[in-house]
Write a protein that holds these residues in place. Structure first.
Motif, PDB file in Angstrom:
ATOM      1  N   TYR A   1       0.835  -1.205   0.000  1.00 21.65           N
ATOM      2  CA  TYR A   1       0.000   0.000   0.000  1.00 21.65           C
ATOM      3  C   TYR A   1       0.870   1.255   0.000  1.00 21.65           C
ATOM      4  CZ  TYR A   1      -3.570   3.311   1.659  1.00 21.65           C
ATOM      5  OH  TYR A   1      -4.414   4.387   1.797  1.00 21.65           O
TER       6      TYR A   1
ATOM      7  N   LEU B   1       2.449   2.534  -3.343  1.00 21.63           N
ATOM      8  CA  LEU B   1       1.628   3.378  -4.221  1.00 21.63           C
ATOM      9  C   LEU B   1       1.856   4.854  -3.891  1.00 21.63           C
ATOM     10  CD1 LEU B   1       0.227   0.563  -4.553  1.00 21.63           C
ATOM     11  CD2 LEU B   1      -1.932   1.815  -4.764  1.00 21.63           C
TER      12      LEU B   1
ATOM     13  N   PHE C   1       1.113   7.201  -7.182  1.00 21.88           N
ATOM     14  CA  PHE C   1       0.043   6.568  -7.959  1.00 21.88           C
ATOM     15  C   PHE C   1      -1.231   7.397  -7.891  1.00 21.88           C
ATOM     16  CE2 PHE C   1      -3.833   4.058  -7.787  1.00 21.88           C
ATOM     17  CZ  PHE C   1      -3.814   3.442  -9.030  1.00 21.88           C
TER      18      PHE C   1
ATOM     19  N   ALA D   1      -0.851   0.007 -14.355  1.00 19.25           N
ATOM     20  CA  ALA D   1       0.277  -0.386 -13.506  1.00 19.25           C
ATOM     21  C   ALA D   1       0.761  -1.786 -13.844  1.00 19.25           C
ATOM     22  CB  ALA D   1      -0.129  -0.334 -12.040  1.00 19.25           C
TER      23      ALA D   1
ATOM     24  N   THR E   1       0.460  -5.512  -3.441  1.00 18.12           N
ATOM     25  CA  THR E   1       0.479  -4.364  -4.336  1.00 18.12           C
ATOM     26  C   THR E   1      -0.659  -4.442  -5.338  1.00 18.12           C
ATOM     27  OG1 THR E   1       2.887  -4.271  -4.074  1.00 18.12           O
ATOM     28  CG2 THR E   1       1.935  -3.009  -5.881  1.00 18.12           C
TER      29      THR E   1
ATOM     30  N   LEU F   1      -3.618  -1.721  -5.547  1.00 16.52           N
ATOM     31  CA  LEU F   1      -3.894  -1.012  -6.797  1.00 16.52           C
ATOM     32  C   LEU F   1      -5.364  -1.130  -7.185  1.00 16.52           C
ATOM     33  CD1 LEU F   1      -0.707  -2.054  -8.776  1.00 16.52           C
ATOM     34  CD2 LEU F   1      -1.374   0.311  -8.299  1.00 16.52           C
TER      35      LEU F   1
END
Length: 361
Positions: free
Chosen positions: A163, A166, A171, A177, A189, A193
């Motif tokens: 987390y 990002l 992000f 991604a 991840t 996302l």
């Protein structure tokens, strides 16, 4: 109490040690329920020391090897110091295992993960999660809801790593991604996302059961590097342009170069993995297309509380992450040896417990 201590690479011993007690600094005592074996633990087992202090004591804890390992854990508060107000005995908790000095510029700026003397509980000394009990600083102890089971709560720490990456990569929702590797951090991840609004998630993973794990976590496209040029496959999946952002979660040099080639001009590669060897890089591959390569280490701020909430709401389901549970006595043979042996690709997260209630005794 019983605890697993690291002495040197390849030498982890389950021993009887004095039961930990709270003090002015480490003012919350936790009865441990589950603790995950992390990729960082595996690096220490295979190639260490990396984070573990050997010879010279850690500047914050004042301790050196042998140290109790384990930093991905959940448990129940059993005792607190007189100045603790955020938790009380009986609370169900997870611990953000940052060891920091509180005095350096990064700590003062609210970024303890960037502390000049950074360490981790379970690697830097003064206890860890592969034990019956541990103590830690109250400001890093987070309550979990009754609806989040202890075993799944032990995933909060590694999911927070994904987390936070990002945030490190800046992000934004709607980005395309790439995630390289479908181990624990890679899956964390992917799910982060998806929870945060990625338009498409492409996963680079060799053919194995881990491709199925990636699909279950929400991968939209799977690329096997054995099938051809990875960067070309990324461009093919992004209308010929390349990905906005990529996350390196393997620690493999070839994979890093593939991701750097696979993001578009101005794109970003986030390095989340811990490396055992240096990487050779032609900086023109960064400079001329004005790409960004950024590092991400652990978590800070509200990351833990955000992940606890997202997991409890089911937005980060983490289903299938836990592939095996073992007793503390068997941590080497059933844990570390499994994760470094021929069946390692079948595993995501192995949890360890010294708690008879959790083990069904």
């Amino acid at each position: 109490m019983k605890a697993a201590r690291w002495y040197k690479a390849g030498d982890i011993r389950v021993e009887d040690v004095p039961e930990c007690q709270i003090d002015e600094d480490y003012d919350v005592k936790v009865k441990l329920h589950w603790c995950g074996i992390c990729g960082s633990d595996l690096h220490e087992y295979l190639m260490g020391p990396i984070f573990i202090p050997v010879g010279e004591p850690h500047l914050v804890t004042g301790e050196a090897a042998p140290v109790i390992m384990g930093h991905e854990f959940s448990g129940e508060v059993v005792e607190v110091g007189p100045n603790v107000t955020n938790v009380k005995p009986g609370d169900r908790v997870v611990v953000e295992p940052i060891v920091c000095d509180d005095t350096c510029p990064s700590c003062k700026a609210g970024n303890p993960n960037l502390c000049q003397n950074l360490g981790f509980h379970g690697l830097a000394g003064k206890g860890g999660g592969f034990a019956e009990y541990t103590t830690f600083r109250h400001k890093f102890v987070h309550k979990i809801p009754d609806t989040l089971p202890y075993d799944k709560a032990a995933l909060v720490e590694p999911i927070s790593v994904g987390y936070h990456s990002l945030e490190a990569g800046d992000f934004k929702p709607g980005m395309t991604a790439v995630v390289a590797g479908a181990g624990t951090i890679g899956l964390a991840t992917i799910e982060s996302l998806k929870a945060m609004g990625a338009a498409k998630v492409i996963v680079v993973q060799r053919k194995s059961v881990r491709q199925e794990y990636a699909k279950n976590s929400g991968a939209d496209v799977l690329i096997d590097p054995a099938d051809g040029d990875v960067a070309e496959a990324i461009r093919a999946a992004t209308d010929g342009y390349g990905a906005d952002i990529a996350f390196e979660c393997t620690g493999a040099e070839a994979c890093f170069h593939q991701l750097l080639d696979g993001v578009h001009t101005g794109g970003t590669v986030v390095i989340t993995s811990i490396w055992e060897k240096p990487v050779t890089l032609d900086l023109n591959d960064v400079c001329i297309p004005e790409k960004k390569v950024v590092g991400s280490i652990c978590y800070c701020g509200d990351d833990f509380d955000d992940v606890i909430r997202l997991m409890d709401e089911g937005k980060i389901p983490a289903n299938g992450f836990i592939t095996k549970k073992v007793a503390l006595d068997d941590i080497v043979s059933e844990g570390f040896e499994t994760l470094t042996g021929p069946e390692k690709k079948k595993q995501v997260k192995i949890l360890v417990s010294a708690n008879p209630d959790e083990l069904g005794a």
